[in-house]
Structure formats: C-alpha cells, structure tokens
Design a protein around this motif. Structure first.
Motif, PDB file in Angstrom:
ATOM      1  N   PRO A  47       0.814  -1.190   0.000  1.00  0.00           N
ATOM      2  CA  PRO A  47       0.000   0.000   0.000  1.00  0.00           C
ATOM      3  C   PRO A  47       0.854   1.248   0.000  1.00  0.00           C
ATOM      4  O   PRO A  47       2.008   1.229   0.403  1.00  0.00           O
ATOM      5  N   THR A 103       1.046   3.673   1.922  1.00  0.00           N
ATOM      6  CA  THR A 103       1.582   4.038   3.231  1.00  0.00           C
ATOM      7  C   THR A 103       2.558   3.033   3.765  1.00  0.00           C
ATOM      8  O   THR A 103       3.155   3.247   4.815  1.00  0.00           O
ATOM      9  N   GLY A 104       2.753   1.906   3.073  1.00  0.00           N
ATOM     10  CA  GLY A 104       3.521   0.842   3.665  1.00  0.00           C
ATOM     11  C   GLY A 104       4.770   0.410   2.961  1.00  0.00           C
ATOM     12  O   GLY A 104       5.467  -0.462   3.423  1.00  0.00           O
ATOM     13  N   VAL A 135       2.441  -1.808   8.997  1.00  0.00           N
ATOM     14  CA  VAL A 135       1.179  -1.429   8.357  1.00  0.00           C
ATOM     15  C   VAL A 135       0.711  -2.534   7.408  1.00  0.00           C
ATOM     16  O   VAL A 135      -0.453  -2.949   7.435  1.00  0.00           O
ATOM     17  N   ALA A 136       1.643  -3.018   6.562  1.00  0.00           N
ATOM     18  CA  ALA A 136       1.283  -4.075   5.618  1.00  0.00           C
ATOM     19  C   ALA A 136       0.911  -5.366   6.342  1.00  0.00           C
ATOM     20  O   ALA A 136      -0.019  -6.075   5.930  1.00  0.00           O
ATOM     21  N   TYR A 137       1.622  -5.661   7.416  1.00  0.00           N
ATOM     22  CA  TYR A 137       1.371  -6.895   8.165  1.00  0.00           C
ATOM     23  C   TYR A 137      -0.019  -6.865   8.800  1.00  0.00           C
ATOM     24  O   TYR A 137      -0.789  -7.828   8.696  1.00  0.00           O
ATOM     25  N   ARG A 138      -0.346  -5.748   9.440  1.00  0.00           N
ATOM     26  CA  ARG A 138      -1.651  -5.652  10.096  1.00  0.00           C
ATOM     27  C   ARG A 138      -2.787  -5.651   9.083  1.00  0.00           C
ATOM     28  O   ARG A 138      -3.880  -6.160   9.354  1.00  0.00           O
ATOM     29  N   ALA A 139      -2.530  -5.064   7.912  1.00  0.00           N
ATOM     30  CA  ALA A 139      -3.571  -5.030   6.890  1.00  0.00           C
ATOM     31  C   ALA A 139      -3.778  -6.396   6.243  1.00  0.00           C
ATOM     32  O   ALA A 139      -4.881  -6.714   5.799  1.00  0.00           O
ATOM     33  N   GLY A 140      -2.709  -7.210   6.181  1.00  0.00           N
ATOM     34  CA  GLY A 140      -2.790  -8.465   5.457  1.00  0.00           C
ATOM     35  C   GLY A 140      -3.043  -9.692   6.286  1.00  0.00           C
ATOM     36  O   GLY A 140      -3.440 -10.730   5.748  1.00  0.00           O
ATOM     37  N   THR A 141      -2.830  -9.610   7.597  1.00  0.00           N
ATOM     38  CA  THR A 141      -2.952 -10.822   8.407  1.00  0.00           C
ATOM     39  C   THR A 141      -4.394 -11.268   8.612  1.00  0.00           C
ATOM     40  O   THR A 141      -4.617 -12.363   9.110  1.00  0.00           O
ATOM     41  N   SER A 142      -5.361 -10.445   8.201  1.00  0.00           N
ATOM     42  CA  SER A 142      -6.749 -10.909   8.289  1.00  0.00           C
ATOM     43  C   SER A 142      -6.979 -12.114   7.374  1.00  0.00           C
ATOM     44  O   SER A 142      -7.917 -12.890   7.567  1.00  0.00           O
TER      45      SER A 142
END
Length: 726
Positions: free
Chosen positions: A12, A14-15, A131-138
């Motif tokens: 993203p 931001t990431g 940021v990428a980790y939190r957005a993708g771990t779902s």
C-alpha cells in the motif's frame, strides 16, 4: 514482472516507501546540500565564514543520504566528507596535529550522522512492514485453511488412492483369469489393503494428525509389498529426503500398476552421484534440471539420494483409475525437499527419477558490524575517540602528550579503552559499563603517575556522555534489579575522577561525596529514561505476542473447520466405499470388491478435483507462510528449510515482498529459517533494476544481497534486534 507482482512488492502507499529505491525528490536534499558545501570548503576561510552552518548542513545531508540510500553509498559520502574536511585544513596550511584533529571530529560527526540515518531507515522499514502486516494478516486464517486443504488432498491421493488402485488391479486380474488361487490371493489382498485404507481414512477424518515421516525401511517394505526388483545402496539420509523418496516410489509403483500391468519394475535407491538408464535419459534429465535449478542451493553434489523407478512397458490394467494430479503433486513434493524430478519414456517403458539433497543445517548469519543494528554503537565509539583526541589536537596550545609519538601513546590507548566498550552497549551493557569505569580509574592512576596530559579530570565533563550513554543502556537492556547499581557506579567513579583533579583543594573525600551527589542526578535521570524505554518495549512485545496468539487461534479454528468439511465428504464417499471393499472381500465377493474399490477411486477423484479447484482470489497474507500460497499463482516451487518459527513483522513482510519479486513460472525458491532471520535464494532476475530494488529492500531491514557466478541471488533478512544480555 506482472502487475500483480508489482502490487505485492510495493504494498500500500503508506507501507512500502521504506523498501523501494529513492526517487530524485528524495535525493534532492542531500545532493543539493552536500555538493555545494564540499565544493566551497577548499576555497579558504572566507568561504567557510560565509557558510557558518556548513557543518550542520553537511551532517543533515549525510543523515538524509543514509536514510534514502543503501549502506555503501551513504558510507562513501561520510568518508568523502572526512577526507574533504581534512584536505581543506591541509590546504589552508594548518599544522599536522590540527589536520588530524579536523579529520577526527569530521569523522566522528559523519559516523553518527550515517548511523542515525541507518537507524531511521530501518525504523521506516519497520513501520511500513507493520502497516502491511496488520492489513494483510486478516487473510491468515483463510489461507491456513487452504494450506490444510492442500495437505489433506495430497495425503488422500498418496495414501487411499494407492491402496484402492492396488485392490482394483489385483481383483480385475483375478476375475479375468478365473483362477481359484488367484481369486483367494486377491481377496486376501483386498482385506489387508482395504483395512489399511479404512485406517488411513479414519486418521484423516479424525483429528487430522500427520502421518509419521517415512524412512528408508518404509521404502524397503513398500518395494517388497509390490514385488519390485529392489536395491538400496545407502544407509542414511535426512528425513525430508526419505519422505520425498518414499512418495516418489509409491506414486511410481501405483502408476506402473495402472498403466504397465505385467511389466517388470525396478526400484533403485542410491547415492546422488549414481544414475541408471540410457545416455539419452541423462541428457533429458540434465536439461530438466537446468530449467528448474535455482543455482547453488540445489543439491548437485554426491550426497543425498537418487531414486529411480523403471518399468519395461506393459498394458493398462483398468482404464480411468488415475486422478490426474499424481506427477504434478509429486513434483511439488520433490521441489519442496530441494530436489529435482524427471519422468518420461525410456526404452520400451517409463522411468521416474528423483534426485534429493542431503540436509544442510541452516546456521545463523552475521551482520557486518558496520551496517547492522549495532552500527550506531560503533559510530559512538568513533565519536568518543574523535571528541577526546580531536578536541585536544585542535587546541591552540597542544598538550605535551601530543608533541611526540611516545608521549601520545598512553593518551591514545586510554581514549580507546574508554571509547571501545560503547560498541557493546546494546549487547553487553553491563560489561561495557564496567569496562568504561575501569578505564577511567586506570586513566586517573596514569595521571597520578604523571604519564598523561591533560589530566582526565579536565576532559571528563566533555567525555562524560559516554558514561551517561551506558547508564541509559543499562536501564534499557538489563533487568531492573541488575541495572540499579549502574547510575550509582557512574556517579561514584565520576566523582572520584573529578575529586582527583589538581583544582581540588582541601578534603578530597568530602569533595568526592559532594561531586558524587551532583553527578547522581543526571545519571539516575538517564537510567530512568532507559527503564522507561525498556518497559515500553516490553509492552509492545507483549501486545505483539497477544496479537500473534489470537491470530494463531483463529488460524487453528479455520484449519479445524476445513478438516471437518473434508472429513464429512470422505465419510459420505471414499470411506464408505473402503469399508464396503473389506466387507465384500470378507464375504468372498470379488466382483463387488472391484466395483466398490473403483467407486471409491471415482469418489476420491471427484473430491480431489473439487478441493484443488477451489482457490481464493484474495492476495495471500504478507508472511513467510504466505509465500507458498503466492507461489501457486506463478507456477513457482517453494522449498522451506530450517525450523520455521514466527518472525518479526518486518522480516515476514520483507521476505514475502522479496519472494514476490523473484517469482516466475518454473522457478524454485528456497526459504531458509535461520536462528536470527530468514534467507531467500533463487535465480537472479535478468533486469538490473529489479536487482537494485531487491538490494534496497534487503538493506532497509539491515540485510544483505549477494549474487553468484551461477546466476543465483541470495537475500538475507535478519531480525532487526540482536539478542541482549548483560
């Protein structure tokens, strides 16, 4: 590189900024500031006076350069500043000691600017990855369920289909011959193989536990069970290789029973440097290996295993028994073990040959100290030496200790002893502080002996930041109880040094007590700041652990749900037919045995097609585990080695992005879990721009990229923080 790869690699908006190579706007500040300043420096004192802020501007430029560029170019900039500063002083006709002082101070400032820029670069990469980790771990639970689905599908094909195929072939042959002895033998085989199939399906429909890793003895038993011409010339091999070898033999024997009924089958398990077959097959295999090789990570030495299964041709036993996924799944298994697989016609028959490596235990790699997480520590060493020696050399009245080589030796050695322990401040803070305080006491003893000038008491207040830095490090990296003595020790030794100076008259013990009390205030203040930092770090780690545990629980729940769904399908179809096979065999109904076994194979084939046909259109989570899911979309094989364990978010995301950049159809990537990070290797990209991008991504996390003459690239992504101990 496809648009999807670019999107995954960039992440993203931001990431991903910290991982990509800088654009011209990001480099404008360091270039515009650094270049004119360096040009102006040699033109004399007037130019220097016109640029009062030049040193500050240079340090800002160096810091920005270290933030936006890789370690090498940024370090070159720091060295250039040091050389230009010293050259300017020499051009202006300054004496040698003054030139040396300028070089030391410029080098110390440049080292700190470079190291703080490197630290900022890693911080940006960490925040981007988080940021990428939190957005993708779902997506982690969903893809964990898909991975379990693929595992169960592979086991169904390898285990149950193998048993049922043998039953169909033996029953069909006995029915065609109408021989009583062959019929009885087929019924006995159906009972044994059917019960084994039921047992294996019960295991798969139960808790979903994994089967034990196959050994060389299991290969022996399998070959004997099938009546193959078998020879093994190796006595030991790693578990990953024996498991893959067992599956190769089982699949090849099953296919021989299906498509080469009545043919003589030979199975050879030998060292990896031995090959059977014709020269033509060897050339074909070499061509196959060259297309799929990932350079030095493939096992091409004489260690490991070579498994060869050859038949001399035959007839199709019963049509329609195959599932259509055998060889493709087998290639994935062999690739994952780090080997190569070749299959094809040879002579009048068919040959399957797998070459599997010996285990190479991954070992921890080390940071080059000048670019790893401890770079700031060693930059502080340079600064400490620069301030202690450089300031003295710049003095208009140079101390006697610098007026000759021999007189300068004690001062230089003591400055080094006092500064070098800063390099251990984050790894061994307790020992570093003890070493620094011991150096101060030794320096004071040399003063009293008249060996050094100026006395340590005169430069202590300028030099005291070293002790304060280590007091902070003790609070930040040592357990609370062990670190409480640090500020008191700093204040006590500092008071002793000052009380021993020539400016103290009267009662020196009283002076020591007063000075110790005065120094204790700032010492305890910086120690308290270190303790605050440690507590904050512990809270962040605890929160991260809680998030990871919650994620693991959700993934486990998704995996269990996937197992229940597959188990329900098996109970309705294949498991019911397997039990019916056993019942019919016990009743002596051979035709029913054959029909039920074929119906079970048909049910399995339909279930396997359904399972493998489902895929999630979502982007896999940006984790090391998510690399495997991403690889399936590119036709890329992934081999995992080492003991896999959760890595920090920055390492997980960087590994995922690196793998996405390296992926291409037919490529094999190796992902190694090391004690202190993750290493990825594979064929080097042909585009130099992609290679620079990979280097920037690795550098942003403090890692390294290396290439080999064999066209391979290796990227090491270390865990950001080294282990701490006192």
């Amino acid at each position: 590189m496809s648009r999807f790869t670019e999107a995954v690699t960039d992440g993203p908006p931001t990431g991903a900024a910290a991982d990509r190579p800088p654009g011209w706007r990001e480099l404008a500040l360091p270039v515009l500031v650094l270049a004119p300043t360096l040009v102006a420096l040699p033109f004399g004192e007037a130019a220097m006076a016109a640029a009062v802020a030049a040193p500050v501007a240079v340090l800002i430029a160096l810091h920005s350069l270290a933030v936006h560029r890789t370690a090498g170019p940024a370090l070159a900039g720091a060295l250039m500043v040091t050389v230009v500063a010293a050259g300017t002083a020499a051009t202006l006709g300054e004496p040698p000691h003054y030139v040396a002082g300028v070089a030391l101070l410029a080098g110390g400032g440049a080292a700190v600017a470079w190291a703080t820029g490197r630290s900022r670069r890693r911080t940006r990469a960490y925040r981007s990855a988080l940021v990428a980790y939190r957005a993708g771990t779902s997506a982690v639970p969903r893809f964990a369920a898909l991975a379990e689905r693929d595992r169960l599908a592979a086991e169904l094909h390898d285990v149950a289909a193998h048993r049922l195929t043998g039953i169909v072939v033996s029953a069909g042959a006995a029915l065609r011959l109408a021989d009583r002895e062959r019929t009885a033998e087929a019924l006995r085989h159906a009972i044994d193989a059917g019960r084994q199939a039921v047992h294996e399906l019960d295991r798969l429909t139960g808790l979903g536990e994994r089967a034990a890793v196959a050994t060389l003895a299991d290969i022996d038993a399998l070959a004997a069970e099938q009546g193959a011409d078998y020879r093994r010339t190796v006595d030991a091999a790693p578990g990953s290789s024996t498991e893959a070898a067992y599956r190769v033999v089982r699949e090849a024997l099953t296919n021989a029973a299906r498509y080469a009924h009545g043919a003589a089958v030979r199975v050879r398990v030998e060292g990896a440097d031995k090959y059977g077959g014709t020269e033509r097959s060897k050339r074909s295999e070499r061509s196959e290996r060259s297309e799929r090789s990932d350079g030095p990570d493939r096992s091409t030495s004489g260690s490991g295993l070579t498994v060869t299964i050859t038949d001399d041709g035959g007839t199709v036993a019963v049509s329609g028994l195959g599932t259509g996924h055998g060889l493709a799944g087998l290639r994935t298994v062999v690739d994952a073990a780090g080997g190569t697989l070749w299959s094809g016609p040879e002579g009048s028959g068919w040959t399957v040959r797998a070459r599997l490596p010996s285990a190479a235990s991954p070992v921890a790699r080390r940071w080059p100290r000048w670019r790893g997480p401890t770079a700031l520590d060693w930059a502080l060493v340079v600064l400490a030496i620069a301030l202690s020696l450089g300031a003295s050399l710049l003095s208009a009245d140079v101390p006697d200790s610098f007026r000759g080589l021999l007189p300068a030796v004690p001062t230089v050695l003591l400055s080094g002893l006092h500064a070098v322990p800063l390099g251990w401040r984050s790894r061994l803070p307790g020992r570093a502080l003890a070493a620094v305080l011991l150096a101060l006491v030794l320096w004071l003893a040399c003063d009293l002996a008249g060996w050094t000038q100026p006395p340590v008491s005169d430069i202590f207040l300028v030099y005291w930041w070293v002790e304060l830095t280590l007091a902070y490090s003790a609070g930040a990296y040592l357990p609370g109880r062990r670190s409480r003595l640090a500020p008191l020790a700093v204040a006590s030794v500092g008071g002793l040094v000052l009380a021993g100076g020539s400016g103290i008259t009267g009662n020196r013990a009283a002076a020591w007590a007063v000075l110790t009390g005065m120094l204790a205030l700032p010492a305890f203040a910086v120690w308290s700041l270190g303790r605050f930092t440690a507590r904050r770090r512990d809270r962040l780690r605890a929160a991260d652990t809680r998030r990871r545990e919650l994620l693991d629980r959700n993934a486990d729940a998704a995996v269990r749900d996937q197992r229940r769904r597959i188990a329900a399908g098996l109970r309705r179809t294949a498991q019911r037919h397997a039990r019916a096979v056993v019942a019919a065999a016990e009743a002596g109904q051979l035709e029913s045995v054959r029909d039920e076994a074929r119906a079970g194979l048909t049910a399995l084939r339909e279930l396997l097609t359904e399972l493998r046909g489902r895929d999630s259109g979502d982007t896999p989570p940006p984790t090391v585990a998510g690399i495997a899911a991403l690889a399936t979309r590119y036709g890329t094989a992934v081999r995992y080695t080492g003991s896999r364990r959760p890595a920090p978010a920055v390492v997980e995301v960087a590994a995922y992005r690196t793998a996405a950049t390296l992926m291409a159809p037919g490529v094999t990537l190796t992902v190694r879990s090391l004690d202190n990070g993750v290493e990825l290797s594979g064929p080097a990209p042909a585009d130099p721009g992609v290679l620079r991008r990979l280097r920037a991504m690795a550098d942003a996390t403090g890692g390294t990229l290396s290439t080999t003459g064999r066209g391979a690239v290796r990227v090491w992504l270390p865990e950001v923080f080294p282990s701490r101990s006192g």
